[in-house]
Design a protein around this motif. Structure first.
Motif, PDB file in Angstrom:
ATOM      1  N   ARG A   1       3.584  -9.168  -8.885  1.00 16.12           N
ATOM      2  CA  ARG A   1       2.764  -8.174  -8.172  1.00 16.12           C
ATOM      3  C   ARG A   1       3.179  -8.076  -6.711  1.00 16.12           C
ATOM      4  NH1 ARG A   1      -1.569  -5.158  -9.331  1.00 16.12           N
ATOM      5  NH2 ARG A   1      -2.764  -4.353  -7.549  1.00 16.12           N
ATOM      6  N   LYS A   2       3.541  -9.184  -6.108  1.00 17.95           N
ATOM      7  CA  LYS A   2       4.013  -9.172  -4.716  1.00 17.95           C
ATOM      8  C   LYS A   2       5.258  -8.298  -4.577  1.00 17.95           C
ATOM      9  CE  LYS A   2       6.780 -12.326  -3.221  1.00 17.95           C
ATOM     10  NZ  LYS A   2       7.427 -13.590  -2.763  1.00 17.95           N
ATOM     11  N   TYR A   3       6.170  -8.416  -5.520  1.00 21.00           N
ATOM     12  CA  TYR A   3       7.403  -7.623  -5.462  1.00 21.00           C
ATOM     13  C   TYR A   3       7.129  -6.145  -5.701  1.00 21.00           C
ATOM     14  CZ  TYR A   3       9.628 -12.241  -5.919  1.00 21.00           C
ATOM     15  OH  TYR A   3      10.009 -13.544  -5.743  1.00 21.00           O
ATOM     16  N   TYR A   4       6.235  -5.849  -6.654  1.00 21.68           N
ATOM     17  CA  TYR A   4       5.887  -4.450  -6.908  1.00 21.68           C
ATOM     18  C   TYR A   4       5.244  -3.822  -5.670  1.00 21.68           C
ATOM     19  CZ  TYR A   4       6.649  -5.348 -11.915  1.00 21.68           C
ATOM     20  OH  TYR A   4       7.195  -5.671 -13.127  1.00 21.68           O
ATOM     21  N   GLN A   5       4.371  -4.576  -5.023  1.00 18.74           N
ATOM     22  CA  GLN A   5       3.708  -4.046  -3.838  1.00 18.74           C
ATOM     23  C   GLN A   5       4.711  -3.816  -2.721  1.00 18.74           C
ATOM     24  OE1 GLN A   5       0.172  -3.244  -3.611  1.00 18.74           O
ATOM     25  NE2 GLN A   5       1.254  -2.061  -2.026  1.00 18.74           N
ATOM     26  N   ALA A   6       5.641  -4.752  -2.542  1.00 20.46           N
ATOM     27  CA  ALA A   6       6.664  -4.591  -1.507  1.00 20.46           C
ATOM     28  C   ALA A   6       7.518  -3.358  -1.780  1.00 20.46           C
ATOM     29  CB  ALA A   6       7.541  -5.842  -1.433  1.00 20.46           C
ATOM     30  N   THR A   7       7.871  -3.140  -3.050  1.00 25.45           N
ATOM     31  CA  THR A   7       8.663  -1.961  -3.419  1.00 25.45           C
ATOM     32  C   THR A   7       7.878  -0.681  -3.162  1.00 25.45           C
ATOM     33  OG1 THR A   7       9.771  -3.243  -5.148  1.00 25.45           O
ATOM     34  CG2 THR A   7       9.960  -0.859  -5.273  1.00 25.45           C
ATOM     35  N   ALA A   8       6.608  -0.684  -3.536  1.00 26.48           N
ATOM     36  CA  ALA A   8       5.774   0.504  -3.325  1.00 26.48           C
ATOM     37  C   ALA A   8       5.632   0.817  -1.836  1.00 26.48           C
ATOM     38  CB  ALA A   8       4.401   0.297  -3.959  1.00 26.48           C
ATOM     39  N   ASP A   9       5.450  -0.217  -1.015  1.00 23.02           N
ATOM     40  CA  ASP A   9       5.331  -0.017   0.433  1.00 23.02           C
ATOM     41  C   ASP A   9       6.620   0.559   1.010  1.00 23.02           C
ATOM     42  OD1 ASP A   9       2.770  -1.023   0.312  1.00 23.02           O
ATOM     43  OD2 ASP A   9       3.315  -3.031   1.028  1.00 23.02           O
ATOM     44  N   LEU A  10       7.750   0.037   0.541  1.00 23.34           N
ATOM     45  CA  LEU A  10       9.043   0.543   1.015  1.00 23.34           C
ATOM     46  C   LEU A  10       9.284   1.969   0.534  1.00 23.34           C
ATOM     47  CD1 LEU A  10      11.070  -2.716   0.352  1.00 23.34           C
ATOM     48  CD2 LEU A  10      10.803  -1.651   2.601  1.00 23.34           C
ATOM     49  N   GLY A  11       8.902   2.257  -0.710  1.00 21.64           N
ATOM     50  CA  GLY A  11       9.047   3.611  -1.223  1.00 21.64           C
ATOM     51  C   GLY A  11       8.210   4.605  -0.439  1.00 21.64           C
ATOM     52  N   LYS A  12       7.013   4.198  -0.095  1.00 20.34           N
ATOM     53  CA  LYS A  12       6.145   5.057   0.703  1.00 20.34           C
ATOM     54  C   LYS A  12       6.756   5.323   2.068  1.00 20.34           C
ATOM     55  CE  LYS A  12       1.363   5.390   2.359  1.00 20.34           C
ATOM     56  NZ  LYS A  12       0.037   4.717   2.395  1.00 20.34           N
ATOM     57  N   GLU A  13       7.339   4.294   2.664  1.00 19.53           N
ATOM     58  CA  GLU A  13       7.997   4.447   3.968  1.00 19.53           C
ATOM     59  C   GLU A  13       9.188   5.387   3.864  1.00 19.53           C
ATOM     60  OE1 GLU A  13      10.206   1.666   7.398  1.00 19.53           O
ATOM     61  OE2 GLU A  13       9.299   0.729   5.618  1.00 19.53           O
ATOM     62  N   LEU A  14       9.961   5.255   2.796  1.00 19.28           N
ATOM     63  CA  LEU A  14      11.134   6.110   2.606  1.00 19.28           C
ATOM     64  C   LEU A  14      10.723   7.574   2.467  1.00 19.28           C
ATOM     65  CD1 LEU A  14      14.242   6.154   2.153  1.00 19.28           C
ATOM     66  CD2 LEU A  14      13.764   5.927  -0.294  1.00 19.28           C
ATOM     67  N   VAL A  15       9.713   7.836   1.653  1.00 23.16           N
ATOM     68  CA  VAL A  15       9.256   9.205   1.445  1.00 23.16           C
ATOM     69  C   VAL A  15       8.678   9.783   2.729  1.00 23.16           C
ATOM     70  CG1 VAL A  15       7.567  10.648   0.233  1.00 23.16           C
ATOM     71  CG2 VAL A  15       8.865   8.915  -1.031  1.00 23.16           C
ATOM     72  N   ALA A  16       7.865   8.986   3.437  1.00 27.29           N
ATOM     73  CA  ALA A  16       7.202   9.461   4.656  1.00 27.29           C
ATOM     74  C   ALA A  16       8.189   9.768   5.777  1.00 27.29           C
ATOM     75  CB  ALA A  16       6.189   8.419   5.137  1.00 27.29           C
ATOM     76  N   SER A  17       9.382   9.195   5.718  1.00 31.58           N
ATOM     77  CA  SER A  17      10.380   9.430   6.771  1.00 31.58           C
ATOM     78  C   SER A  17      10.874  10.871   6.785  1.00 31.58           C
ATOM     79  CB  SER A  17      11.566   8.486   6.574  1.00 31.58           C
ATOM     80  OG  SER A  17      12.373   8.895   5.473  1.00 31.58           O
ATOM     81  N   ASN A  18      10.826  11.544   5.620  1.00 33.23           N
ATOM     82  CA  ASN A  18      11.369  12.905   5.478  1.00 33.23           C
ATOM     83  C   ASN A  18      12.846  12.978   5.868  1.00 33.23           C
ATOM     84  OD1 ASN A  18       8.958  14.262   4.586  1.00 33.23           O
ATOM     85  ND2 ASN A  18       8.174  14.095   6.674  1.00 33.23           N
ATOM     86  N   ALA A  19      13.523  11.840   5.794  1.00 29.49           N
ATOM     87  CA  ALA A  19      14.935  11.795   6.177  1.00 29.49           C
ATOM     88  C   ALA A  19      15.856  12.189   5.020  1.00 29.49           C
ATOM     89  CB  ALA A  19      15.292  10.386   6.668  1.00 29.49           C
ATOM     90  N   TYR A  20      15.306  12.184   3.787  1.00 28.82           N
ATOM     91  CA  TYR A  20      16.118  12.469   2.610  1.00 28.82           C
ATOM     92  C   TYR A  20      15.398  13.487   1.737  1.00 28.82           C
ATOM     93  CZ  TYR A  20      18.368   8.235   4.207  1.00 28.82           C
ATOM     94  OH  TYR A  20      19.007   7.312   4.984  1.00 28.82           O
TER      95      TYR A  20
END
Length: 507
Positions: A248-267
């Protein structure tokens, strides 16, 4: 050009790993270069490019993407009527996990150099080079500002961690170190521990580098914050599959990073009609790639691109040796993936023989950017994609689904479905959603070298519903999913052990 060649020779010499009395013994750069190599920002940039070239050389020495990431689960068969057909039969050896005979010299496919996949020396050359670069930056390089220093260190840390992640997925446990000029013999370290150290390392550097670059010449080519986030997501999801107590710790870390990636609007996901731009490289969808271009005189081994196996005339020439593709994905498998007739990937990425069980099949996903003239035998001029936005959106969705956040997971999946003009996912959550996300990654990333690793980390490789080459729990536990390690790794390292499954004959 002369200066770049000199840099390349210097780096190659400094990373040489001969058999000697010390483990990974490397002469310090200052002894090799008169203590004047890192004298400017240009020297650092040249060094970073050379580190990337060292890593790419491991991909370019064999048919790497297909061999390690696509064929080992048995979905691909060779076309018996193709030119030099016996040399293409290697796909079946991979498909039944017969790596011992695959890499044994004297086979019709010797020129594919599959035995080189077992040699991790090149990765350690890049790792040692990255370690040295970081140390030199900490000492201070003339003309490099503090901001640039942080960015360069982040790029070096990315290359180092990419090498470790690549080796973990190939060999399991690996030797881990980050100190410059390392020479002490070390045992292999548990791979979950190695990846956790890499994640912590990257997290330290992540915010010191831009999300992406406005300069199209380096977008996707030089590591960025987007590259680092993608790699951290991949490593967290790998560990989630093997460290169940902390999944669960790894899934949460991935979800947090995915959210950051999407929110950047860089891609962004480019329209499917612009797929030629994506696969050529340096697009707004690329998170990291090894860009190659005939215009730059880059020398790509003819059998290295996966396109070499799945294209025929008129995309491959001469016609008399390319009347059919050398291999094809099983029709049954393709029907399982592409049941939705509205999915434009069917007509954009494949020819009309998508469901044929023969060499008429073509993977047009890699047919773009062809430069062939006359009867020249060459592959289309495309990039070697490592991470792209579409894949990471689906990894983000997978993490969310495993956290029970089904609604948001469906939002992310449907972004990829919408780009393909495919029917939106409207089913339930739980296992149905997780299975759909797995299949969507198989559809979206087909031919990009992720499928086998997805099977391994999710343990679907243990189930005949998902793989033609099922591993038993016993074989999986003994490392049947890994590759053999070249016996040269034992040289001068009393702590080294090879992979048990392959030492015992691969059974």
């Amino acid at each position: 050009m002369k200066k770049v060649i000199i840099y390349t020779l210097v780096i190659a010499a400094s990373f040489c790993l001969p058999s000697c009395k010390k483990f990974l013994n490397i002469q310090p750069l200052d002894k090799l270069t008169g203590n004047n190599f890192f004298q400017s920002k240009e020297d650092v940039v040249a060094n970073i490019y050379d580190l990337s070239r060292i890593v790419f050389s491991k991909i370019n020495e064999t048919h790497y993407v297909g061999a390690v990431g696509e064929y080992r689960s048995g979905e691909v068969l060779h076309e018996s009527q193709s030119d030099n057909a016996p040399s293409r039969e290697y796909v079946e050896f991979l498909g039944r996990n017969d790596l011992i005979n695959l890499i044994r010299r004297g086979q019709p496919w010797d020129y594919y150099n599959f035995d080189r996949i077992t040699d991790w020396t090149g990765y350690y050359r890049a790792i040692q080079g990255a370690n040295i670069l970081i140390a030199k930056l900490d000492e201070g390089v003339p003309g490099v500002t503090d901001t640039e220093k942080g960015q360069f260190k982040a790029e070096a840390a990315f290359i180092r961690s990419l090498c470790y992640f690549t080796m973990v997925r190939l060999y399991g446990d690996v030797v881990y170190y980050t100190d410059a000029f390392h020479s002490t013999a070390l045992p292999r370290e548990n791979f979950v521990s190695v990846l956790n150290k890499c994640i912590a390392d990257l997290n330290e550097h992540k915010n010191q580098i831009p999300f992406t670059y406005s300069d199209p010449a380096i977008r996707g080519v030089r590591a960025s914050r987007g590259s680092i986030i993608a790699l951290m997501m991949e490593m967290n999801m790998w560990n989630a599959g093997f460290d169940n107590a902390n999944s669960r710790k790894y899934y949460q870390a991935t979800a947090d990073l995915g959210k950051e990636l999407v929110a950047s609007n860089a891609y962004k996901l480019l329209p499917l009609n612009d797929w030629s731009t994506v696969i050529k490289g340096r697009s707004e969808e690329s998170l990291f790639e090894f860009y190659q271009s005939i215009n730059y005189g880059d020398a790509v081994l003819n059998v290295a691109p996966i396109a070499d196996m799945f294209l025929h005339y008129p995309y491959k020439r001469p016609e008399y040796t390319h009347r059919v593709s050398f291999a094809y994905y099983r029709g049954e498998y393709m029907q399982k993936l592409f049941q939705d007739g509205s999915d434009k990937r069917i007509t954009t990425w494949f020819n009309e023989d998508i469901f044929s069980d023969n060499g008429k099949f073509m993977l047009l996903k890699y047919a773009k950017n062809s430069f062939i003239t006359g009867e020249e035998d060459a592959n289309p001029d495309n990039t070697f994609m490592i991470f792209r936005y579409g894949g990471e959106l689906l990894l983000y969705a997978e993490a969310l689904a495993n956290l029970g956040e089904d609604a948001e997971a469906i939002v992310q999946v449907n972004k990829v479905r919408d780009r393909a003009s495919a029917t939106k996912y409207s089913g339930g959550g739980g296992s149905d959603l997780k299975d759909f996300i797995f299949l969507e990654r198989s559809r979206e990333l087909l031919g990009e070298g992720h499928h086998y690793f997805d099977l391994v980390r999710t343990k679907r490789i243990l189930n005949s519903q998902w793989s033609y080459n099922v591993l038993t729990a016993d074989k999986f536990g003994r490392g049947a999913w890994t590759w053999p390690i070249n016996a040269g790794a034992l040289n001068n390292n009393p702590y080294m052990k090879l992979n048990e499954y392959w030492v015992n004959g691969g059974n």
